[in-house]
Design a protein around this motif. Structure first.
Motif, PDB file in Angstrom:
ATOM      1  N   LYS A 202      -1.253  17.378 -10.990  1.00 27.83           N
ATOM      2  CA  LYS A 202      -2.391  18.277 -11.690  1.00 27.83           C
ATOM      3  C   LYS A 202      -2.929  16.148 -12.922  1.00 27.83           C
ATOM      4  O   LYS A 202      -2.010  15.935 -13.394  1.00 27.83           O
ATOM      5  CB  LYS A 202      -1.414  19.837 -13.636  1.00 27.83           C
ATOM      6  CG  LYS A 202      -1.106  20.306 -12.503  1.00 27.83           C
ATOM      7  CD  LYS A 202      -1.523  20.815 -11.033  1.00 27.83           C
ATOM      8  CE  LYS A 202      -1.104  22.644 -10.696  1.00 27.83           C
ATOM      9  NZ  LYS A 202      -0.373  21.399  -9.223  1.00 27.83           N
ATOM     10  N   VAL A 203      -3.746  16.677 -12.913  1.00 28.31           N
ATOM     11  CA  VAL A 203      -5.008  15.469 -13.292  1.00 28.31           C
ATOM     12  C   VAL A 203      -5.819  15.878 -14.084  1.00 28.31           C
ATOM     13  O   VAL A 203      -6.607  16.328 -14.372  1.00 28.31           O
ATOM     14  CB  VAL A 203      -5.088  14.389 -11.733  1.00 28.31           C
ATOM     15  CG1 VAL A 203      -6.507  13.636 -12.090  1.00 28.31           C
ATOM     16  CG2 VAL A 203      -4.338  14.560 -10.595  1.00 28.31           C
ATOM     17  N   ASP A 204      -5.641  15.206 -15.228  1.00 32.56           N
ATOM     18  CA  ASP A 204      -6.648  15.259 -16.341  1.00 32.56           C
ATOM     19  C   ASP A 204      -7.485  14.408 -16.044  1.00 32.56           C
ATOM     20  O   ASP A 204      -7.985  12.302 -16.099  1.00 32.56           O
ATOM     21  CB  ASP A 204      -5.912  14.387 -18.020  1.00 32.56           C
ATOM     22  CG  ASP A 204      -6.876  15.127 -19.000  1.00 32.56           C
ATOM     23  OD1 ASP A 204      -8.326  14.976 -19.136  1.00 32.56           O
ATOM     24  OD2 ASP A 204      -6.443  14.820 -20.300  1.00 32.56           O
ATOM     25  N   THR A 205      -8.947  14.847 -15.393  1.00 29.12           N
ATOM     26  CA  THR A 205     -10.370  14.206 -14.767  1.00 29.12           C
ATOM     27  C   THR A 205     -11.054  13.653 -15.822  1.00 29.12           C
ATOM     28  O   THR A 205     -11.963  12.646 -15.734  1.00 29.12           O
ATOM     29  CB  THR A 205     -10.517  14.617 -14.304  1.00 29.12           C
ATOM     30  OG1 THR A 205     -11.225  16.732 -14.683  1.00 29.12           O
ATOM     31  CG2 THR A 205     -10.696  15.451 -12.705  1.00 29.12           C
ATOM     32  N   THR A 206     -10.939  13.989 -17.824  1.00 24.99           N
ATOM     33  CA  THR A 206     -11.461  12.734 -18.519  1.00 24.99           C
ATOM     34  C   THR A 206     -10.627  11.787 -19.364  1.00 24.99           C
ATOM     35  O   THR A 206     -12.005  11.447 -19.742  1.00 24.99           O
ATOM     36  CB  THR A 206     -11.269  14.228 -19.590  1.00 24.99           C
ATOM     37  OG1 THR A 206     -10.210  14.384 -20.344  1.00 24.99           O
ATOM     38  CG2 THR A 206     -11.867  15.762 -18.924  1.00 24.99           C
ATOM     39  N   ARG A 207      -9.854  11.415 -18.321  1.00 23.84           N
ATOM     40  CA  ARG A 207      -9.068  10.102 -18.451  1.00 23.84           C
ATOM     41  C   ARG A 207      -9.985   9.317 -17.512  1.00 23.84           C
ATOM     42  O   ARG A 207      -9.893   9.347 -16.781  1.00 23.84           O
ATOM     43  CB  ARG A 207      -7.654  10.288 -18.462  1.00 23.84           C
ATOM     44  CG  ARG A 207      -7.274  10.931 -19.735  1.00 23.84           C
ATOM     45  CD  ARG A 207      -5.630  10.891 -19.665  1.00 23.84           C
ATOM     46  NE  ARG A 207      -4.921  11.493 -20.169  1.00 23.84           N
ATOM     47  CZ  ARG A 207      -3.492  11.565 -20.572  1.00 23.84           C
ATOM     48  NH1 ARG A 207      -2.302  10.733 -20.059  1.00 23.84           N
ATOM     49  NH2 ARG A 207      -3.422  11.965 -21.534  1.00 23.84           N
ATOM     50  N   ILE A 208      -9.695   7.695 -18.328  1.00 27.53           N
ATOM     51  CA  ILE A 208     -10.489   6.511 -17.514  1.00 27.53           C
ATOM     52  C   ILE A 208      -9.693   6.216 -16.152  1.00 27.53           C
ATOM     53  O   ILE A 208      -8.199   5.998 -16.716  1.00 27.53           O
ATOM     54  CB  ILE A 208     -11.050   5.515 -18.760  1.00 27.53           C
ATOM     55  CG1 ILE A 208     -11.913   6.451 -19.839  1.00 27.53           C
ATOM     56  CG2 ILE A 208     -11.961   4.569 -18.087  1.00 27.53           C
ATOM     57  CD1 ILE A 208     -12.724   4.869 -21.347  1.00 27.53           C
ATOM     58  N   PHE A 209     -10.161   6.149 -15.384  1.00 26.11           N
ATOM     59  CA  PHE A 209      -9.708   5.359 -14.265  1.00 26.11           C
ATOM     60  C   PHE A 209      -9.133   3.791 -14.826  1.00 26.11           C
ATOM     61  O   PHE A 209     -10.293   3.632 -15.296  1.00 26.11           O
ATOM     62  CB  PHE A 209     -10.226   5.550 -13.482  1.00 26.11           C
ATOM     63  CG  PHE A 209      -9.742   4.644 -12.001  1.00 26.11           C
ATOM     64  CD1 PHE A 209      -8.423   5.184 -11.549  1.00 26.11           C
ATOM     65  CD2 PHE A 209     -10.685   4.090 -11.304  1.00 26.11           C
ATOM     66  CE1 PHE A 209      -8.076   4.096  -9.781  1.00 26.11           C
ATOM     67  CE2 PHE A 209      -9.907   3.390 -10.341  1.00 26.11           C
ATOM     68  CZ  PHE A 209      -8.987   2.742  -9.841  1.00 26.11           C
ATOM     69  N   LYS A 210      -7.868   3.549 -14.289  1.00 27.90           N
ATOM     70  CA  LYS A 210      -7.777   1.929 -14.721  1.00 27.90           C
ATOM     71  C   LYS A 210      -6.797   1.515 -13.380  1.00 27.90           C
ATOM     72  O   LYS A 210      -6.064   2.022 -13.139  1.00 27.90           O
ATOM     73  CB  LYS A 210      -7.049   2.052 -15.756  1.00 27.90           C
ATOM     74  CG  LYS A 210      -6.233   1.031 -16.697  1.00 27.90           C
ATOM     75  CD  LYS A 210      -5.597   0.773 -17.838  1.00 27.90           C
ATOM     76  CE  LYS A 210      -5.229  -0.772 -18.206  1.00 27.90           C
ATOM     77  NZ  LYS A 210      -4.418  -0.512 -19.455  1.00 27.90           N
ATOM     78  N   THR A 211      -6.547   0.441 -13.267  1.00 27.31           N
ATOM     79  CA  THR A 211      -5.653  -0.579 -12.462  1.00 27.31           C
ATOM     80  C   THR A 211      -5.016  -1.460 -12.434  1.00 27.31           C
ATOM     81  O   THR A 211      -5.739  -2.189 -13.911  1.00 27.31           O
ATOM     82  CB  THR A 211      -7.018  -0.784 -11.324  1.00 27.31           C
ATOM     83  OG1 THR A 211      -7.902  -1.955 -12.116  1.00 27.31           O
ATOM     84  CG2 THR A 211      -8.051   0.126 -10.322  1.00 27.31           C
ATOM     85  N   TYR A 212      -4.054  -1.855 -12.410  1.00 30.40           N
ATOM     86  CA  TYR A 212      -2.968  -3.177 -12.771  1.00 30.40           C
ATOM     87  C   TYR A 212      -2.770  -4.042 -10.920  1.00 30.40           C
ATOM     88  O   TYR A 212      -2.918  -3.499 -10.536  1.00 30.40           O
ATOM     89  CB  TYR A 212      -2.070  -2.226 -13.031  1.00 30.40           C
ATOM     90  CG  TYR A 212      -1.617  -1.292 -14.373  1.00 30.40           C
ATOM     91  CD1 TYR A 212      -1.707  -1.544 -15.418  1.00 30.40           C
ATOM     92  CD2 TYR A 212      -2.026   0.087 -14.251  1.00 30.40           C
ATOM     93  CE1 TYR A 212      -1.762  -1.043 -16.876  1.00 30.40           C
ATOM     94  CE2 TYR A 212      -2.429   0.715 -15.349  1.00 30.40           C
ATOM     95  CZ  TYR A 212      -2.141  -0.013 -16.468  1.00 30.40           C
ATOM     96  OH  TYR A 212      -2.461   0.936 -17.878  1.00 30.40           O
ATOM     97  N   THR A 213      -3.009  -5.046 -11.477  1.00 30.76           N
ATOM     98  CA  THR A 213      -2.376  -5.899 -10.486  1.00 30.76           C
ATOM     99  C   THR A 213      -1.302  -6.954 -10.605  1.00 30.76           C
ATOM    100  O   THR A 213      -0.576  -7.783  -9.722  1.00 30.76           O
ATOM    101  CB  THR A 213      -3.788  -7.035 -10.265  1.00 30.76           C
ATOM    102  OG1 THR A 213      -4.122  -7.305 -11.494  1.00 30.76           O
ATOM    103  CG2 THR A 213      -4.978  -6.374 -10.388  1.00 30.76           C
ATOM    104  N   LYS A 214      -0.342  -6.782 -11.619  1.00 29.70           N
ATOM    105  CA  LYS A 214       1.029  -7.007 -11.975  1.00 29.70           C
ATOM    106  C   LYS A 214       1.401  -6.460 -11.662  1.00 29.70           C
ATOM    107  O   LYS A 214       1.968  -6.012 -12.331  1.00 29.70           O
ATOM    108  CB  LYS A 214       1.208  -7.941 -13.743  1.00 29.70           C
ATOM    109  CG  LYS A 214      -0.635  -9.456 -14.170  1.00 29.70           C
ATOM    110  CD  LYS A 214      -0.135  -9.329 -15.459  1.00 29.70           C
ATOM    111  CE  LYS A 214      -1.588 -10.632 -15.895  1.00 29.70           C
ATOM    112  NZ  LYS A 214      -0.669 -10.836 -17.506  1.00 29.70           N
ATOM    113  N   MET A 215       2.564  -7.883 -10.432  1.00 33.06           N
ATOM    114  CA  MET A 215       4.323  -6.547 -10.539  1.00 33.06           C
ATOM    115  C   MET A 215       4.473  -8.178 -10.599  1.00 33.06           C
ATOM    116  O   MET A 215       4.640  -9.290 -10.263  1.00 33.06           O
ATOM    117  CB  MET A 215       4.013  -6.247  -9.467  1.00 33.06           C
ATOM    118  CG  MET A 215       3.115  -4.753  -9.044  1.00 33.06           C
ATOM    119  SD  MET A 215       3.558  -3.843  -9.317  1.00 33.06           S
ATOM    120  CE  MET A 215       3.903  -3.219  -8.048  1.00 33.06           C
ATOM    121  N   GLU A 216       6.517  -7.668 -11.240  1.00 31.03           N
ATOM    122  CA  GLU A 216       7.603  -8.549 -11.490  1.00 31.03           C
ATOM    123  C   GLU A 216       8.228  -8.556 -10.353  1.00 31.03           C
ATOM    124  O   GLU A 216       8.623  -7.802  -9.688  1.00 31.03           O
ATOM    125  CB  GLU A 216       8.022  -8.016 -12.943  1.00 31.03           C
ATOM    126  CG  GLU A 216       9.648  -9.913 -12.467  1.00 31.03           C
ATOM    127  CD  GLU A 216       8.776 -10.486 -12.720  1.00 31.03           C
ATOM    128  OE1 GLU A 216       8.990 -11.144 -11.828  1.00 31.03           O
ATOM    129  OE2 GLU A 216       8.006 -10.829 -13.349  1.00 31.03           O
TER     130      GLU A 216
END
Length: 343
Positions: A202-216
């Motif tokens: 279940k997704v709240d489509t009003t929230r802004i799509f965001k990406t992350y690129t850092k992984m440890e």
């Protein structure tokens, strides 16, 4: 109102599905995805527009790493508004790791990102590649009320769509190569596509799509086995840049109660190095404290992976170590479901 035809981006990272046999030499070679419809003309029957993007150098999934995940997430981020869904072709051996990682690296995803691959090349007589590819694209293009049906990272293989971060590869030879033992399939392909709506994220489509690129990536997995010895453990735990540890334990989270082993774990925790407990069983959940052999782990602050797969636990650990919220404890963050990876 005219029905919206979906725009789908097909991303080829590497793997068996993107290969075709050279009948003169008998060897396998990567085919040009710009010529995809020549190899799979059935795609013309789908009600969608397909564009393709290939990694400049296709990667065997055994060589997959966080840099490749960053590249993949970058492609999705850059073309997110342009497409209604994404299908990622990937080698099957590490697909569950990549798909789990990408699920954490994409926040507030409101479109389908579906991983698939195959056990046999697309040009093989008995290939599973065509069905996996066609149905993955069909699922990515599936819409109701002008919205995508699937709004999460999935993995499709041999007639079933799974939540990606719930999957693990269970067989190297059968077409039914993946399983999701702790969560039901999201969809099943037969004469018709049967969607398990209750299982979808279940997704709240009003929230802004965001990406992350850092992984440890300074983490490792320790699988418990009878006879594990003190010298080996002391050597492994002395790794200078160690940032996190996944313990694959017995049953519901049990391991040896040898004093030297428990002291070695406590020493890591005292250095603020998180230790995650996941079961090495194919299915089931960690429940620390059920048996005496896990009481000490719970008391010292070992984190429960609950019913996570090892693949999800590893990539979630890598993600949180690089992107943790400083105002929330690490244990609380890890034991909270971020993308439907735990029950």
């Amino acid at each position: 109102m005219k029905k919206h035809s979906s725009n789908i981006l097909l991303i080829y990272t590497g793997g068996t599905i993107g290969m075709i046999k050279d009948f003169e030499t008998g060897s396998l070679k990567n085919f040009n995805f710009d010529e995809l419809l020549q190899h799979v003309p059935e795609l013309n029957l789908l009600d969608c527009v397909i564009d393709t993007h290939s990694f400049e150098t296709p990667i065997d999934s055994s060589n997959m790493n966080p840099d490749c995940w960053e590249q993949l997430v970058g492609i999705i981020e850059n073309r997110y508004e342009e497409f209604d869904g994404f299908v990622i072709l990937h080698g099957s051996d590490t697909m569950s790791y990549t798909a789990s990682a990408v699920s954490f690296m994409l926040e507030n995803l409101a479109k389908p990102v579906i991983f698939t691959g195959s056990q046999l090349p697309i040009g093989d007589l008995r290939t599973d590649a065509k069905e996996n590819l066609i149905t993955s694209i069909q699922l990515a293009a599936l819409r109701e009320n002008n919205e995508p049906v699937v709004k999460e990272v999935g993995l499709y293989f041999e007639y079933k769509l799974y939540r990606a971060n719930r999957t693990t590869k269970i067989n190297a030879e059968h077409f039914e190569a993946f399983a999701s033992l702790n969560y039901p399939a999201l969809a099943e392909s037969g004469v018709y596509l049967a969607i398990e709506y209750r299982a979808l994220l279940k997704v709240d489509t009003t929230r802004i799509f965001k990406t992350y690129t850092k992984m440890e990536d300074n983490v490792f997995v320790l699988k418990m086995f009878p006879g594990i010895n003190q010298a080996t453990i002391h050597h492994l735990f002395a790794a200078p840049n160690l940032k996190g540890l996944i313990l694959e334990t017995y049953g519901s989270g049990n391991l040896t109660t040898e004093t030297w082993f428990l002291k070695a774990l406590k020493k890591l925790i005292d250095k603020d190095i998180p230790i995650i407990n996941v079961t090495q069983c194919s299915g089931g959940s960690v429940e620390m404290g059920n048996y005496e052999t896990s009481v000490a782990l719970k008391k010292m602050g070992v984190i429960s992976g609950k019913d996570s797969t090892t693949e999800a636990a590893v990539t979630k650990l890598m993600f949180l170590l690089a992107n943790r919220k400083q105002d929330v404890g690490f244990k609380e963050q890890f034991e909270t479901s971020l993308r439907g990876e735990i029950s």
